[in-house]
Design a protein around this motif. Structure first.
Motif, mmCIF file in Angstrom:
data_model
loop_
_atom_site.group_PDB
_atom_site.id
_atom_site.type_symbol
_atom_site.label_atom_id
_atom_site.label_comp_id
_atom_site.label_asym_id
_atom_site.label_seq_id
_atom_site.Cartn_x
_atom_site.Cartn_y
_atom_site.Cartn_z
ATOM 1 N N LEU A 1 10.324 3.749 3.151
ATOM 2 C CA LEU A 1 8.963 4.119 2.777
ATOM 3 C C LEU A 1 8.848 4.100 1.264
ATOM 4 N N SER A 2 7.843 3.376 0.776
ATOM 5 C CA SER A 2 7.548 3.330 -0.650
ATOM 6 C C SER A 2 6.049 3.546 -0.797
ATOM 7 N N GLY A 3 5.690 4.738 -1.231
ATOM 8 C CA GLY A 3 4.264 5.071 -1.295
ATOM 9 C C GLY A 3 3.700 5.120 0.118
ATOM 10 N N ASN A 4 2.691 4.304 0.387
ATOM 11 C CA ASN A 4 2.084 4.230 1.715
ATOM 12 C C ASN A 4 2.599 3.068 2.549
ATOM 13 N N LEU A 5 3.547 2.294 2.008
ATOM 14 C CA LEU A 5 4.059 1.127 2.720
ATOM 15 C C LEU A 5 5.379 1.433 3.408
ATOM 16 N N LEU A 6 5.383 1.259 4.715
ATOM 17 C CA LEU A 6 6.598 1.424 5.515
ATOM 18 C C LEU A 6 7.109 0.024 5.818
ATOM 19 N N THR A 7 8.317 -0.267 5.380
ATOM 20 C CA THR A 7 8.934 -1.571 5.615
ATOM 21 C C THR A 7 9.975 -1.434 6.716
ATOM 22 N N GLN B 1 5.697 -4.984 7.210
ATOM 23 C CA GLN B 1 5.233 -3.811 6.469
ATOM 24 C C GLN B 1 3.994 -3.237 7.126
ATOM 25 N N LEU B 2 3.929 -1.912 7.144
ATOM 26 C CA LEU B 2 2.763 -1.199 7.649
ATOM 27 C C LEU B 2 2.236 -0.295 6.544
ATOM 28 N N ASN B 3 0.937 -0.342 6.312
ATOM 29 C CA ASN B 3 0.309 0.621 5.416
ATOM 30 C C ASN B 3 -0.051 1.811 6.289
ATOM 31 N N ILE B 4 0.707 2.889 6.158
ATOM 32 C CA ILE B 4 0.547 4.017 7.082
ATOM 33 C C ILE B 4 -0.775 4.750 6.912
ATOM 34 N N THR B 5 -1.547 4.414 5.889
ATOM 35 C CA THR B 5 -2.873 5.022 5.755
ATOM 36 C C THR B 5 -3.931 4.203 6.503
ATOM 37 N N ASN B 6 -3.554 3.033 7.013
ATOM 38 C CA ASN B 6 -4.472 2.201 7.786
ATOM 39 C C ASN B 6 -4.857 2.937 9.073
ATOM 40 N N GLN B 7 -6.116 2.849 9.447
ATOM 41 C CA GLN B 7 -6.641 3.573 10.616
ATOM 42 C C GLN B 7 -5.870 3.261 11.902
ATOM 43 N N GLN B 8 -5.421 2.024 12.064
ATOM 44 C CA GLN B 8 -4.713 1.671 13.309
ATOM 45 C C GLN B 8 -3.347 2.340 13.421
ATOM 46 N N TYR B 9 -2.853 2.910 12.330
ATOM 47 C CA TYR B 9 -1.559 3.603 12.350
ATOM 48 C C TYR B 9 -1.724 5.110 12.162
ATOM 49 N N GLN B 10 -2.882 5.646 12.487
ATOM 50 C CA GLN B 10 -3.154 7.063 12.223
ATOM 51 C C GLN B 10 -2.183 8.005 12.929
ATOM 52 N N ALA B 11 -1.585 7.581 14.035
ATOM 53 C CA ALA B 11 -0.595 8.432 14.716
ATOM 54 C C ALA B 11 0.609 8.709 13.821
ATOM 55 N N LEU B 12 0.852 7.838 12.841
ATOM 56 C CA LEU B 12 2.000 8.016 11.949
ATOM 57 C C LEU B 12 1.721 9.016 10.829
ATOM 58 N N ARG B 13 0.589 9.676 10.888
ATOM 59 C CA ARG B 13 0.259 10.715 9.909
ATOM 60 C C ARG B 13 0.770 12.081 10.350
ATOM 61 N N PHE B 14 1.304 12.149 11.584
ATOM 62 C CA PHE B 14 1.746 13.420 12.159
ATOM 63 C C PHE B 14 3.172 13.294 12.664
#
Length: 143
Positions: A134-140, A33-46
């Motif tokens: 994707l469920s909320g901010n969690l990508l599984t 699982q990845l919390n897509i709001t985590n700073q290390q995954y910021q590329a996934l915001r675009f």
């Protein structure tokens, strides 16, 4: 007599030459699982943002790690970083190209688009894709 020896030899050589391209990436079970709001995954915001993750143990991701691509706010794709061309070679690892426009395996120079499809090089099969939800901010990501 000489011609009858050439045909079996040619078939044997053809079979040997194709052996490395018919190997498959090992299948492993995992869930990450990845919390897509985590700073290390910021590329996934675009859209078309990519994050490369290393393989991380038994429950890590993929054989050689993962490439995660955001297609849009609700759709993410995840691929194994193991190149499908000669997947057992130690250097057979796919990464985001310096141009940030496609994936490339520096070992065989195969190229793949952000949907995992082959766009160049000797690879004939796409990258192995894994399931995402994707469920909320969690990508599984699972296999």
């Amino acid at each position: 007599m000489r011609g009858s020896l050439l045909l079996p030899l040619a078939l044997l050589l053809a079979a040997c030459g194709s052996a490395t391209t018919t190997q498959t990436i090992p299948s492993i079970s995992f869930s990450t699982q990845l919390n897509i709001t985590n700073q290390q995954y910021q590329a996934l915001r675009f859209d078309n943002g990519v994050v490369a993750l290393p393989a991380s143990g038994l429950n890590g991701g993929g054989v050689k790690g993962l490439l995660v691509v955001r297609q849009n706010a609700s759709t993410y794709l995840a691929f194994d970083r193991n190149c499908p061309y000669q997947p057992y070679d130690a250097c057979s690892t796919v990464s985001l190209d310096r141009s940030r426009l496609f994936f490339r395996d520096s070992c065989c120079n195969s190229q793949f688009d952000f949907r995992g499809n082959v766009t160049g090089g000797p690879a004939q099969r796409p990258l192995r894709q894994y399931s995402t939800s994707l469920s909320g901010n969690l990508l599984t990501i699972t296999n």
